[in-house]
Motif scaffolding. Structure first.
Motif, PDB file in Angstrom:
ATOM      1  N   THR A   1      14.490  19.096 -66.165  1.00  0.00           N
ATOM      2  CA  THR A   1      13.189  19.614 -65.726  1.00  0.00           C
ATOM      3  C   THR A   1      12.421  18.579 -64.920  1.00  0.00           C
ATOM      4  O   THR A   1      11.539  18.943 -64.135  1.00  0.00           O
ATOM      5  N   ALA A   2      12.749  17.310 -65.095  1.00  0.00           N
ATOM      6  CA  ALA A   2      12.050  16.272 -64.326  1.00  0.00           C
ATOM      7  C   ALA A   2      12.302  16.444 -62.839  1.00  0.00           C
ATOM      8  O   ALA A   2      11.391  16.273 -62.017  1.00  0.00           O
ATOM      9  N   THR A   3      13.548  16.789 -62.462  1.00  0.00           N
ATOM     10  CA  THR A   3      13.843  16.998 -61.039  1.00  0.00           C
ATOM     11  C   THR A   3      13.612  18.451 -60.633  1.00  0.00           C
ATOM     12  O   THR A   3      13.289  18.720 -59.473  1.00  0.00           O
ATOM     13  N   LEU A   4      13.771  19.396 -61.571  1.00  0.00           N
ATOM     14  CA  LEU A   4      13.631  20.812 -61.228  1.00  0.00           C
ATOM     15  C   LEU A   4      12.258  21.111 -60.649  1.00  0.00           C
ATOM     16  O   LEU A   4      12.137  21.890 -59.694  1.00  0.00           O
ATOM     17  N   TYR A   5      11.230  20.503 -61.189  1.00  0.00           N
ATOM     18  CA  TYR A   5       9.873  20.803 -60.740  1.00  0.00           C
ATOM     19  C   TYR A   5       9.298  19.698 -59.859  1.00  0.00           C
ATOM     20  O   TYR A   5       8.085  19.628 -59.676  1.00  0.00           O
ATOM     21  N   THR A   6      10.185  18.860 -59.318  1.00  0.00           N
ATOM     22  CA  THR A   6       9.720  17.763 -58.465  1.00  0.00           C
ATOM     23  C   THR A   6      10.553  17.723 -57.187  1.00  0.00           C
ATOM     24  O   THR A   6      11.546  16.998 -57.102  1.00  0.00           O
ATOM     25  N   PRO A   7      10.189  18.503 -56.178  1.00  0.00           N
ATOM     26  CA  PRO A   7      10.933  18.464 -54.916  1.00  0.00           C
ATOM     27  C   PRO A   7      10.852  17.077 -54.281  1.00  0.00           C
ATOM     28  O   PRO A   7       9.897  16.326 -54.503  1.00  0.00           O
ATOM     29  N   ALA A   8      11.868  16.761 -53.504  1.00  0.00           N
ATOM     30  CA  ALA A   8      11.967  15.420 -52.918  1.00  0.00           C
ATOM     31  C   ALA A   8      11.322  15.367 -51.541  1.00  0.00           C
ATOM     32  O   ALA A   8      11.309  16.340 -50.788  1.00  0.00           O
ATOM     33  N   GLU A   9      10.805  14.195 -51.199  1.00  0.00           N
ATOM     34  CA  GLU A   9      10.308  13.938 -49.849  1.00  0.00           C
ATOM     35  C   GLU A   9      11.495  13.715 -48.914  1.00  0.00           C
ATOM     36  O   GLU A   9      12.646  13.677 -49.330  1.00  0.00           O
ATOM     37  N   LEU A  10      11.187  13.531 -47.616  1.00  0.00           N
ATOM     38  CA  LEU A  10      12.243  13.487 -46.603  1.00  0.00           C
ATOM     39  C   LEU A  10      13.203  12.316 -46.803  1.00  0.00           C
ATOM     40  O   LEU A  10      14.431  12.501 -46.759  1.00  0.00           O
ATOM     41  N   GLU A  11      12.691  11.123 -47.038  1.00  0.00           N
ATOM     42  CA  GLU A  11      13.594   9.968 -47.151  1.00  0.00           C
ATOM     43  C   GLU A  11      14.523  10.070 -48.358  1.00  0.00           C
ATOM     44  O   GLU A  11      15.726   9.846 -48.243  1.00  0.00           O
ATOM     45  N   PRO A  12      14.007  10.419 -49.556  1.00  0.00           N
ATOM     46  CA  PRO A  12      14.935  10.627 -50.673  1.00  0.00           C
ATOM     47  C   PRO A  12      15.950  11.730 -50.405  1.00  0.00           C
ATOM     48  O   PRO A  12      17.096  11.631 -50.833  1.00  0.00           O
ATOM     49  N   LEU A  13      15.531  12.776 -49.691  1.00  0.00           N
ATOM     50  CA  LEU A  13      16.479  13.834 -49.340  1.00  0.00           C
ATOM     51  C   LEU A  13      17.600  13.288 -48.467  1.00  0.00           C
ATOM     52  O   LEU A  13      18.775  13.576 -48.687  1.00  0.00           O
ATOM     53  N   ARG A  14      17.223  12.514 -47.469  1.00  0.00           N
ATOM     54  CA  ARG A  14      18.242  11.916 -46.593  1.00  0.00           C
ATOM     55  C   ARG A  14      19.208  11.047 -47.394  1.00  0.00           C
ATOM     56  O   ARG A  14      20.425  11.129 -47.207  1.00  0.00           O
ATOM     57  N   ASP A  15      18.657  10.228 -48.285  1.00  0.00           N
ATOM     58  CA  ASP A  15      19.505   9.324 -49.073  1.00  0.00           C
ATOM     59  C   ASP A  15      20.444  10.117 -49.979  1.00  0.00           C
ATOM     60  O   ASP A  15      21.638   9.801 -50.087  1.00  0.00           O
ATOM     61  N   GLU A  16      19.914  11.137 -50.649  1.00  0.00           N
ATOM     62  CA  GLU A  16      20.750  11.919 -51.568  1.00  0.00           C
ATOM     63  C   GLU A  16      21.858  12.638 -50.809  1.00  0.00           C
ATOM     64  O   GLU A  16      23.017  12.639 -51.243  1.00  0.00           O
ATOM     65  N   LEU A  17      21.516  13.232 -49.672  1.00  0.00           N
ATOM     66  CA  LEU A  17      22.530  13.945 -48.895  1.00  0.00           C
ATOM     67  C   LEU A  17      23.588  12.978 -48.391  1.00  0.00           C
ATOM     68  O   LEU A  17      24.789  13.270 -48.424  1.00  0.00           O
ATOM     69  N   ARG A  18      23.160  11.818 -47.961  1.00  0.00           N
ATOM     70  CA  ARG A  18      24.124  10.817 -47.474  1.00  0.00           C
ATOM     71  C   ARG A  18      25.084  10.422 -48.584  1.00  0.00           C
ATOM     72  O   ARG A  18      26.299  10.361 -48.378  1.00  0.00           O
ATOM     73  N   GLN A  19      24.547  10.197 -49.787  1.00  0.00           N
ATOM     74  CA  GLN A  19      25.404   9.810 -50.902  1.00  0.00           C
ATOM     75  C   GLN A  19      26.369  10.939 -51.278  1.00  0.00           C
ATOM     76  O   GLN A  19      27.547  10.693 -51.567  1.00  0.00           O
ATOM     77  N   GLN A  20      25.886  12.167 -51.291  1.00  0.00           N
ATOM     78  CA  GLN A  20      26.752  13.291 -51.640  1.00  0.00           C
ATOM     79  C   GLN A  20      27.881  13.450 -50.629  1.00  0.00           C
ATOM     80  O   GLN A  20      29.033  13.688 -50.997  1.00  0.00           O
ATOM     81  N   MET A  21      27.565  13.305 -49.354  1.00  0.00           N
ATOM     82  CA  MET A  21      28.577  13.537 -48.331  1.00  0.00           C
ATOM     83  C   MET A  21      29.581  12.400 -48.258  1.00  0.00           C
ATOM     84  O   MET A  21      30.724  12.600 -47.819  1.00  0.00           O
ATOM     85  N   LEU A  22      29.198  11.209 -48.706  1.00  0.00           N
ATOM     86  CA  LEU A  22      30.143  10.094 -48.724  1.00  0.00           C
ATOM     87  C   LEU A  22      31.286  10.347 -49.701  1.00  0.00           C
ATOM     88  O   LEU A  22      32.358   9.746 -49.568  1.00  0.00           O
ATOM     89  N   ARG A  23      31.070  11.209 -50.674  1.00  0.00           N
ATOM     90  CA  ARG A  23      32.108  11.501 -51.669  1.00  0.00           C
ATOM     91  C   ARG A  23      33.189  12.431 -51.125  1.00  0.00           C
ATOM     92  O   ARG A  23      34.220  12.615 -51.766  1.00  0.00           O
ATOM     93  N   ILE A  24      32.943  13.024 -49.966  1.00  0.00           N
ATOM     94  CA  ILE A  24      33.853  14.035 -49.429  1.00  0.00           C
ATOM     95  C   ILE A  24      34.604  13.444 -48.246  1.00  0.00           C
ATOM     96  O   ILE A  24      33.989  12.854 -47.357  1.00  0.00           O
ATOM     97  N   PRO A  25      35.918  13.583 -48.199  1.00  0.00           N
ATOM     98  CA  PRO A  25      36.668  13.063 -47.044  1.00  0.00           C
ATOM     99  C   PRO A  25      36.142  13.655 -45.738  1.00  0.00           C
ATOM    100  O   PRO A  25      35.846  14.849 -45.651  1.00  0.00           O
TER     101      PRO A  25
END
Length: 964
Positions: A593-617
């Motif tokens: 619930t800590a993240t469910l009700y706390t949308p991310a700002e642009l920079e954290p979004l960029r960082d999270e997406l970058r980390q997620q995509m690094l896991r995929i060939p």
């Protein structure tokens, strides 16, 4: 440490045994090796080996192998030298056993003296098993190919028949490279393809050949001869267990695991590793089996099977009195393994970092992902290290496969000595400390959810009976009415319809059991809502979507908090209910619930997406596209959750939705750019320098104005700043214009394509120069020329809300300069008014509400009718086009609210008018926004917003139609 006085008789006796068999010079050299007294006192296996094999002892001392580590290549070279001189299978058995004994002496010596740590010891033991298995297999394969012929694949159409080799898969601790001092090795044998042998005395089917070869390999490793054994071999983990063929083809392996593989086999396959034979082919097989082990969704069903396995182990522990077993007892090694592997099985399909064999590596990943606090994973690692050292202290004494603590004083003191404790009590206190910590953490992770409420109340039992159809209809409806269901009869019929549906009736036993367990919990949960019937109807969309993926029911049963959040959100919004039903994997987002009700700002979004995509060939574009869609849906869910629960204002909701789109567009551009440049190289600028990327994506409309809604499409324009006559610099060079057209097409493809997870965004390119008839990607020069010479007034209005949302900063700066110059051009006021009013009238006629007829209720279209949102937007755009030459500050913003604020600050519009327009615009947007969340149209009864509409229309008239 020195040997305790009570063990010194053993020390003297063991030295005497060695002196009776070895030369005095060897004895002196042995005594000079560090920690010799401790090792000779505590390991019967070492003493017996040194005593029985003087030549091996001499070699150990000559090469200083008792004192130095040996890497894999060094150990393999030693064995290869010894095997090179043999002529028979008996010689192979002898050499393997003596080599293993020699290496075990040095490994135990270094382990007991703590000259190496547990991780190094287990890695060396695993390397030893790998090398012995691989070298034995190589020798046996070459030897028996001469007798039986070489196995070849069956030639398929257009293919050549090729030689086949066996693959040996190491399981368990061997697969994880964490083998202990006296462990079985769990193996499986397989081969790539069926076929027949060629060149032998008679033809054999490949499977027959490899079964025979596997039998020879087991004998080479497992048979107990005068020289001992190499490794005890356990083949029971193979498909079909002891009743299955000893070696299977790859297709048979894949068919078995995907059709018949059981939950415990997923657990076992986590650690599977190719240890011998055709490594490249074997790794391809493991890649193919990866989807059996790791589900693409969050798979809480794994926790059930691990509980069952642990319960079975506990029964065995009680039956055999194994409470003092450091592996199987409470707080033992197995519980640490279960804790790590439950997270791997639940999340490893999505969080690919968890697809790791070694506990040492997995536990820090688990804490790094926030699945367990670091303090807990540190405690588990410390405990695991201590318990494995204790296991070695038990096994290294006599090379016996035991994990049970001793009862008698002498072996207890010996074990304490090995572990560097002064006495048994001190060791036992430390052991109990670690086992208690492990048991506590194990209970917290693996324990079943609290059933106290069900035990104390009869509600769930009654609701279960309703779901099972055990009540007569009238009684069932009455019970539902008592629980607050506002449409009890409809709800009862809906449950009956679901229960008797063809899909439910065709469920396998496990799926049906899970559904039957889940439905009473769901019914109980919706009774907490003000409209249980309506909420249940919405949640049943999700239930029906996952009927054949019952692991989602387990997730919600294992996490009552997630079930509560799901029901709360579905009660608030049918849009969220459909969002979850379309993408059930999003249920994972409800766990925190800590993240469910706390949308991310642009920079954290960029960082999270970058980390997620690094896991995929990078080459797996399909997986990347699926990951992008999950990322979007997960973060949109967070925005919607915070929106529904009233924790975010409308403007922030649009901000967050726009941030998500921007982060995605940036990554999509990177994906498309890499794919095109890998193939064609980079385009060239006018100065001959390569573009990197000299390309930008401009967002128009809601995207440009930072006003995205949940279902908004993206109005985009693609621009580049490359040389008009240039070419790319790759081997497959193409014209710059062709390159950028393909780049734009690639971006649209990634965004628009329907995958199993749906569409990322719908893209509208009609605002580009010349609309649908124009080029997909324009150069900045062509864009400027079009805006200056050909663009209609409505296109300049659109430019007011345009901004670069992804791409090259240099191109973004040039675009903004062009935008400012175009918008700030002097214009004829009368003509501008006429163009704006004319376009607005056309839009009202085509898109606005139609006059009510008969008994119809007159409606007001929030966007398109007179006095609505578009009137306000057009007035803001008109003022920018009319006044920005004198007031360039009007060009700073692309969103309506800040443009209106600037119109007030510059005095272009009166403060009262701006306040009214701003309030009305926000009220309209909020109403339209609420309508989208409730899945209704953006129209309200004409009796609503009467004053706002009248005032907006009056300001419109004063600004654009009053020519007095």
């Amino acid at each position: 440490m020195s040997v305790p006085e009570l063990l010194q008789d053993t020390t003297r006796q063991n030295w005497q045994r060695l002196e009776d068999k070895l030369d005095a010079s060897l004895i002196e050299r042995l005594k000079a090796v560090p920690d010799a007294e401790k090792i000779i006192t505590t390991s019967e296996y070492v003493v017996e080996s040194l005593q029985r094999f003087p030549l091996l002892t001499e070699e150990l001392l000559d090469q200083q192998w008792l004192e130095i580590p040996l890497n894999t290549a060094q150990m393999r070279a030693i064995l290869q030298d010894k095997i090179a001189a043999i002529d028979s299978e008996n010689d192979l058995h002898r050499v393997l056993r003596q080599f293993r004994r020699q290496m075990m002496v040095r490994i135990i010596w270094r382990d007991f003296s703590f000259r190496t740590n547990m991780w190094q010891t287990t890695a060396e033991l695993s390397d030893l098993a790998d090398i012995c298995t691989d070298e034995a297999l190589n020798w046996l394969y070459n030897h028996y190919c001469q007798q039986w012929g070489t196995p070849y694949s069956k030639a398929e159409a257009g293919e050549e028949s090729v030689p086949q080799k066996m693959i040996v898969i190491g399981m368990g601790k061997l697969g994880a490279r964490e083998l202990n001092l006296s462990s079985d090795i769990d193996l499986m044998f397989c081969f790539p393809r069926h076929g027949q042998t060629q060149g032998g005395r008679r033809t054999l089917e490949n499977q027959d050949f490899f079964v025979r070869l596997g039998q020879k390999l087991i004998a080479a490793l497992d048979n107990n001869t005068v020289d001992g054994f190499v490794f005890r071999v356990d083949m029971r983990l193979r498909p079909y267990g002891q009743s299955g063929a000893l070696s299977l083809s790859f297709p048979a392996m894949v068919d078995y695991y995907h059709d018949q593989g059981r939950e415990w086999e997923r657990y076992a396959m986590i650690k599977a590793r190719i240890i011998a034979g055709d490594t490249d082919s074997g790794n391809q097989l493991l890649d193919e089996l990866n989807s059996f082990v790791y589900r693409k969704y969050v798979d809480y069903s794994a926790i059930e099977s691990l509980r069952d396995m642990k319960a079975m182990i506990n029964r065995e522990v009680r039956r055999k009195g194994l409470s003092t077993n450091v592996k199987l007892g409470s707080g033992g090694i197995r519980e640490v393994e279960f804790i790590t592997q439950v997270f791997q099985l639940i999340r490893g399909g999505r969080e690919t970092e968890l697809q790791e064999r070694s506990i040492r590596k997995v536990l820090p990943i688990i804490s790094g992902m926030g699945l367990l606090p670091q303090q807990i994973t540190d405690e588990l690692l410390d405990a695991y290290l201590f318990l494995r050292n204790a296991e070695h202290a038990l096994q290294g004494v006599a090379d016996q496969q035991t994990q049970t603590l001793p009862d008698d004083d002498f072996p207890r003191l010996r074990m304490a000595c090995i572990m560097n404790f002064d006495n048994w009590q001190a060791f036992e206190e430390k052991l109990d400390h670690h086992r208690n910590r492990v048991a506590e953490h194990f209970a917290n992770v693996i324990a079943a959810p609290d059933d106290e409420e069900e035990n104390n109340q009869g509600l769930n039992a009654e609701l279960r009976a309703i779901w099972q159809g055990e009540y007569e209809p009238d009684a069932g409806v009455s019970l539902l009415e008592d629980q607050g269901f506002e449409k009890a009869q409809e709800t009862y019929k809906r449950l009956e319809q679901l229960r008797s549906s063809r899909v439910v009736q065709s469920l396998q036993r496990e799926g049906k059991q899970r559904l039957d367990q889940f439905m009473p919990l769901l019914l109980a949960a919706v009774t907490e809502c003000t409209t249980p019937s309506r909420t249940l109807e919405r949640t049943l969309l999700l239930v029906e979507a996952v009927l054949r993926r019952s692991a989602y029911f387990v997730l919600l049963m294992e996490n009552p908090g997630a079930l509560k959040q799901m029901v709360k959100l579905c009660a608030a919004s049918p849009w969220i209910a459909e969002h979850l039903a379309r993408t059930p994997i999003l249920l994972d987002e409800l766990l925190n619930t800590a993240t469910l009700y706390t949308p991310a700002e642009l920079e954290p979004l960029r960082d999270e997406l970058r980390q997620q995509m690094l896991r995929i060939p990078e080459e797996d574009e399909e997986a990347q596209m699926e990951a992008l869609r999950y990322f979007k849906r997960a973060h949109v869910l967070r925005v919607a959750a915070s929106d529904i629960m009233g924790t975010r204002q409308l403007m922030k909701v649009s901000d967050y939705l726009t941030f998500i789109a921007e982060a995605i567009l940036e990554h999509v551009l990177q994906m498309a750019w890499k794919k095109l440049t890998d193939k064609h190289g980079r385009p060239q600028k006018a100065d001959g320098q390569p573009c990197d990327p000299s390309f930008a994506i401009a967002g128009y409309g809601k995207m440009g104005g930072i006003e995205l809604g949940y279902g908004s499409d993206l109005d985009l324009v693609f621009l580049h700043d490359a040389a008009s006559q240039g070419y790319t610099d790759g081997n497959k060079s193409i014209d710059n214009g062709v390159f950028f057209t393909r780049l734009g097409q690639r971006i649209i493809h990634i965004l628009n394509t329907m995958t199993p997870s749906g569409q990322l965004y719908e893209v509208d390119m009609r605002l580009r120069p010349s609309g649908n008839s124009g080029l997909l990607v324009s150069s900045l020069k062509a864009f400027r020329d079009y805006q200056e010479k050909e663009a209609w007034t409505w296109e300049k209005q659109a430019l007011v809300r345009a901004r670069v949302v992804a791409g090259c900063p240099e191109v973004a700066s040039k675009f903004e300069q062009i935008r400012r110059e175009i918008l700030a051009q002097p214009r004829d006021e009368a003509q501008l008014k006429e163009d704006v009013v004319s376009m607005r009238i056309k839009m009202r006629d085509n898109l606005g509400s139609k006059p009510a007829t008969g008994d119809e209720i007159p409606l007001f279209h929030l966007k398109q009718d007179a006095g609505g949102m578009v009137d306000i937007e057009f007035m803001a755009q008109y003022c920018v086009l009319r006044y920005s030459e004198q007031h360039p500050e009007l060009l700073r913003w692309t969103d309506n609210m800040r443009i209106l604020e600037t119109l007030q600050h510059t005095g272009i519009l009166p403060e009262d008018d701006v306040r009214l327009l701003s309030d009305a615009y926000l009220a309209y947007r909020q109403s339209a926004h609420n309508a989208s969340m409730q899945k209704t149209k953006s129209q309200v009864p004409a009796t609503e917003f009467v004053e706002y509409r009248a005032r907006v229309s009056q300001i419109w008239h004063n600004l654009l139609e009053d020519n007095s």
